[in-house]
Design a protein around this motif. Sequence first.
Motif, PDB file in Angstrom:
ATOM      1  N   GLU A  16      -4.599  17.483  -0.839  1.00 34.38           N
ATOM      2  CA  GLU A  16      -5.474  16.381  -1.245  1.00 34.38           C
ATOM      3  C   GLU A  16      -4.807  15.517  -2.309  1.00 34.38           C
ATOM      4  OE1 GLU A  16      -8.192  15.289   0.254  1.00 34.38           O
ATOM      5  OE2 GLU A  16      -7.586  16.863   1.659  1.00 34.38           O
ATOM      6  N   THR A  17      -4.091  16.182  -3.229  1.00 33.00           N
ATOM      7  CA  THR A  17      -3.389  15.436  -4.272  1.00 33.00           C
ATOM      8  C   THR A  17      -2.329  14.524  -3.662  1.00 33.00           C
ATOM      9  OG1 THR A  17      -3.720  17.279  -5.781  1.00 33.00           O
ATOM     10  CG2 THR A  17      -2.029  15.662  -6.378  1.00 33.00           C
ATOM     11  N   ILE A  18      -1.597  15.062  -2.702  1.00 34.49           N
ATOM     12  CA  ILE A  18      -0.560  14.248  -2.038  1.00 34.49           C
ATOM     13  C   ILE A  18      -1.212  13.057  -1.332  1.00 34.49           C
ATOM     14  CG2 ILE A  18       1.121  14.222  -0.159  1.00 34.49           C
ATOM     15  CD1 ILE A  18       1.580  17.280  -0.807  1.00 34.49           C
ATOM     16  N   LEU A  19      -2.301  13.311  -0.610  1.00 35.82           N
ATOM     17  CA  LEU A  19      -2.979  12.232   0.125  1.00 35.82           C
ATOM     18  C   LEU A  19      -3.460  11.133  -0.818  1.00 35.82           C
ATOM     19  CD1 LEU A  19      -5.320  13.528   2.950  1.00 35.82           C
ATOM     20  CD2 LEU A  19      -3.242  12.155   3.113  1.00 35.82           C
ATOM     21  N   GLY A  20      -4.107  11.556  -1.897  1.00 40.61           N
ATOM     22  CA  GLY A  20      -4.622  10.578  -2.857  1.00 40.61           C
ATOM     23  C   GLY A  20      -3.505   9.761  -3.485  1.00 40.61           C
ATOM     24  N   THR A  21      -2.432  10.446  -3.829  1.00 35.01           N
ATOM     25  CA  THR A  21      -1.276   9.763  -4.419  1.00 35.01           C
ATOM     26  C   THR A  21      -0.661   8.781  -3.418  1.00 35.01           C
ATOM     27  OG1 THR A  21      -0.838  11.764  -5.689  1.00 35.01           O
ATOM     28  CG2 THR A  21       0.931  10.132  -5.574  1.00 35.01           C
ATOM     29  N   ALA A  22      -0.516   9.237  -2.177  1.00 36.03           N
ATOM     30  CA  ALA A  22       0.074   8.387  -1.145  1.00 36.03           C
ATOM     31  C   ALA A  22      -0.783   7.137  -0.937  1.00 36.03           C
ATOM     32  CB  ALA A  22       0.204   9.165   0.167  1.00 36.03           C
ATOM     33  N   ARG A  23      -2.081   7.341  -0.906  1.00 36.23           N
ATOM     34  CA  ARG A  23      -3.019   6.240  -0.716  1.00 36.23           C
ATOM     35  C   ARG A  23      -2.843   5.190  -1.810  1.00 36.23           C
ATOM     36  NH1 ARG A  23      -7.941   5.539   2.168  1.00 36.23           N
ATOM     37  NH2 ARG A  23      -9.275   4.248   0.897  1.00 36.23           N
ATOM     38  N   GLU A  24      -2.817   5.657  -3.044  1.00 41.53           N
ATOM     39  CA  GLU A  24      -2.610   4.746  -4.177  1.00 41.53           C
ATOM     40  C   GLU A  24      -1.287   3.995  -4.069  1.00 41.53           C
ATOM     41  OE1 GLU A  24      -2.640   6.945  -7.856  1.00 41.53           O
ATOM     42  OE2 GLU A  24      -4.669   7.694  -7.433  1.00 41.53           O
ATOM     43  N   MET A  25      -0.234   4.718  -3.741  1.00 35.07           N
ATOM     44  CA  MET A  25       1.091   4.093  -3.752  1.00 35.07           C
ATOM     45  C   MET A  25       1.282   3.140  -2.574  1.00 35.07           C
ATOM     46  SD  MET A  25       3.403   7.235  -5.253  1.00 35.07           S
ATOM     47  CE  MET A  25       4.868   6.226  -5.594  1.00 35.07           C
ATOM     48  N   PHE A  26       0.773   3.504  -1.383  1.00 36.43           N
ATOM     49  CA  PHE A  26       0.850   2.585  -0.247  1.00 36.43           C
ATOM     50  C   PHE A  26       0.068   1.306  -0.557  1.00 36.43           C
ATOM     51  CE2 PHE A  26       1.643   6.380   2.667  1.00 36.43           C
ATOM     52  CZ  PHE A  26       2.941   6.008   2.955  1.00 36.43           C
ATOM     53  N   ALA A  27      -1.082   1.450  -1.206  1.00 35.78           N
ATOM     54  CA  ALA A  27      -1.905   0.279  -1.521  1.00 35.78           C
ATOM     55  C   ALA A  27      -1.212  -0.602  -2.553  1.00 35.78           C
ATOM     56  CB  ALA A  27      -3.278   0.715  -2.027  1.00 35.78           C
ATOM     57  N   ALA A  28      -0.613   0.020  -3.564  1.00 39.68           N
ATOM     58  CA  ALA A  28      -0.019  -0.759  -4.662  1.00 39.68           C
ATOM     59  C   ALA A  28       1.337  -1.337  -4.284  1.00 39.68           C
ATOM     60  CB  ALA A  28       0.110   0.121  -5.903  1.00 39.68           C
ATOM     61  N   ASN A  29       2.137  -0.565  -3.553  1.00 36.89           N
ATOM     62  CA  ASN A  29       3.530  -0.967  -3.345  1.00 36.89           C
ATOM     63  C   ASN A  29       3.882  -1.295  -1.901  1.00 36.89           C
ATOM     64  OD1 ASN A  29       3.815  -0.284  -6.097  1.00 36.89           O
ATOM     65  ND2 ASN A  29       4.208   1.856  -5.542  1.00 36.89           N
ATOM     66  N   GLY A  30       2.958  -1.072  -0.996  1.00 38.40           N
ATOM     67  CA  GLY A  30       3.262  -1.336   0.400  1.00 38.40           C
ATOM     68  C   GLY A  30       3.976  -0.178   1.055  1.00 38.40           C
ATOM     69  N   PHE A  31       4.241  -0.343   2.348  1.00 37.23           N
ATOM     70  CA  PHE A  31       4.793   0.753   3.138  1.00 37.23           C
ATOM     71  C   PHE A  31       6.289   0.955   2.890  1.00 37.23           C
ATOM     72  CE2 PHE A  31       6.528   2.483   7.138  1.00 37.23           C
ATOM     73  CZ  PHE A  31       5.783   3.639   7.223  1.00 37.23           C
ATOM     74  N   GLU A  32       7.041  -0.132   2.932  1.00 39.33           N
ATOM     75  CA  GLU A  32       8.498  -0.005   2.843  1.00 39.33           C
ATOM     76  C   GLU A  32       8.936   0.578   1.504  1.00 39.33           C
ATOM     77  OE1 GLU A  32      10.376  -0.083   5.333  1.00 39.33           O
ATOM     78  OE2 GLU A  32       8.803  -0.882   6.643  1.00 39.33           O
ATOM     79  N   ARG A  33       8.282   0.110   0.436  1.00 37.75           N
ATOM     80  CA  ARG A  33       8.741   0.501  -0.904  1.00 37.75           C
ATOM     81  C   ARG A  33       8.161   1.831  -1.373  1.00 37.75           C
ATOM     82  NH1 ARG A  33       7.422  -3.831  -4.818  1.00 37.75           N
ATOM     83  NH2 ARG A  33       5.888  -4.465  -3.263  1.00 37.75           N
ATOM     84  N   ARG A 123      -3.830  -4.343   3.961  1.00 36.04           N
ATOM     85  CA  ARG A 123      -2.688  -5.250   4.090  1.00 36.04           C
ATOM     86  C   ARG A 123      -1.469  -4.468   4.559  1.00 36.04           C
ATOM     87  NH1 ARG A 123      -2.731  -7.365  -0.669  1.00 36.04           N
ATOM     88  NH2 ARG A 123      -3.512  -9.399  -0.069  1.00 36.04           N
ATOM     89  N   THR A 124      -1.213  -3.350   3.877  1.00 32.47           N
ATOM     90  CA  THR A 124      -0.085  -2.502   4.262  1.00 32.47           C
ATOM     91  C   THR A 124      -0.211  -2.084   5.719  1.00 32.47           C
ATOM     92  OG1 THR A 124       0.099  -1.668   2.009  1.00 32.47           O
ATOM     93  CG2 THR A 124       1.086  -0.323   3.740  1.00 32.47           C
ATOM     94  N   PHE A 125      -1.406  -1.671   6.093  1.00 33.12           N
ATOM     95  CA  PHE A 125      -1.617  -1.213   7.458  1.00 33.12           C
ATOM     96  C   PHE A 125      -1.346  -2.313   8.478  1.00 33.12           C
ATOM     97  CE2 PHE A 125      -4.768  -0.908  10.979  1.00 33.12           C
ATOM     98  CZ  PHE A 125      -4.044  -0.003  11.722  1.00 33.12           C
ATOM     99  N   LEU A 126      -2.026  -3.445   8.290  1.00 36.90           N
ATOM    100  CA  LEU A 126      -1.941  -4.499   9.308  1.00 36.90           C
ATOM    101  C   LEU A 126      -0.556  -5.126   9.349  1.00 36.90           C
ATOM    102  CD1 LEU A 126      -5.347  -6.376   8.949  1.00 36.90           C
ATOM    103  CD2 LEU A 126      -4.558  -5.014  10.881  1.00 36.90           C
ATOM    104  N   LEU A 127      -0.075  -5.537   8.184  1.00 37.56           N
ATOM    105  CA  LEU A 127       1.138  -6.346   8.178  1.00 37.56           C
ATOM    106  C   LEU A 127       2.411  -5.524   8.163  1.00 37.56           C
ATOM    107  CD1 LEU A 127       0.010  -9.261   5.853  1.00 37.56           C
ATOM    108  CD2 LEU A 127      -0.007  -9.125   8.338  1.00 37.56           C
ATOM    109  N   GLU A 128       2.401  -4.394   7.490  1.00 40.86           N
ATOM    110  CA  GLU A 128       3.658  -3.647   7.384  1.00 40.86           C
ATOM    111  C   GLU A 128       3.800  -2.568   8.440  1.00 40.86           C
ATOM    112  OE1 GLU A 128       5.701  -2.859   3.698  1.00 40.86           O
ATOM    113  OE2 GLU A 128       3.805  -3.306   2.714  1.00 40.86           O
TER     114      GLU A 128
END
Lengths: 197, 197
Positions: A16-33, A123-128
Amino acid sequence: MSPRPGRRPGRSGARETILGTAREMFAANGFERTTIRAVAKRADVDPALVHHYFGSKVDLFTASIALPVDPREVLAPVYEAPLEDLGCALATALLAVWDSPHRDAAVAMFRSEIAGGDSGLIRTFLLEVALDPLVARIDRPAGTGRLRAEFVATQMTGIMLVRYVLAFEPLASLPSEQVVEVIAPTLQRYFTGELPG
Amino acid sequence: MSPRPGRRPGRSGARETILGTAREMFAANGFERTTIRAVAKRADVDPALVHHYFGSKVDLFTASIALPVDPREVLAPVYEAPLEDLGCALATALLAVWDSPHRDAAVAMFRSEIAGGDSGLIRTFLLEVALDPLVARIDRPAGTGRLRAEFVATQMTGIMLVRYVLAFEPLASLPSEQVVEVIAPTLQRYFTGELPG
């Protein structure tokens, strides 16, 4: 049983910690970064554990956005379709998922992302993730690819909203093939048609 | 100062009570079947007070959905446009509001309606208030008008979502006229083009 200082407690919470962290980071920094290594570091776990739980970065993204299916797998036939068939291929691929038992999860994801104040993840989902593999192919004339993808997104999200979230009748009950027939020419025009300016 | 039993306290609260009641009733029963008299009765006020605060039923609806402008006023040029210009007229009218200082209120309304579990109010707004005056005109062949209006709604809501709520660039910064140029043919096809089946 007592965790080391600075460590999250136990393996059962790590997923759960990994998922929550991933969610935050994908939202803030996008998929590539966003890298698996960076997510692991921020979540204070070993990168191997992230791979163990989630597999690839797309898999991690899919899980973090609570998607029932890997979007790049769903869209694989679109990425490989000839340019002149993109509109029909995209409409067909999306309706196949949205008119399947995966619908509820897709609707829930869409709704919660719109409701949330932060649009980073959608945004990350649709565009990246979903449309990015197409952007280079539809970038004609050069520089228009991203705008084309965004117009495509307007029609896709509008169908998601009106047919599934709002469930307006008769559109909600129209057979998939008929929806595809109506929207494919729109998507095709946005992918490859003339743009103003 | 003590209110009569069964009465809501004071006039200062009456306006909010009327609005909340109207909102509930428009969402549950739609626009046509909700009367000012019924709202007044449920809110336990005199119908004249509803008229005094809000004017007509469309005005009451506009206020209850927190719209900055009367949608039927915004769309008046669309209702009067020739059939073959409907797509351009609708895109032009909507972009004029959405690219004005009214944008924030429109985005907030859209977002909160999508986020809310109940889609009654946005259904009432789109299908009964905004698009209803058009349905009879686009009902060719007979029986297709409502479906056409719903496809139009997919493109309209998609633009609202991607350009304003999600604010994807470059679409968010594209001049209004160029957005109109791109989506008008789509809307026109949904209004008057061939439909399958």
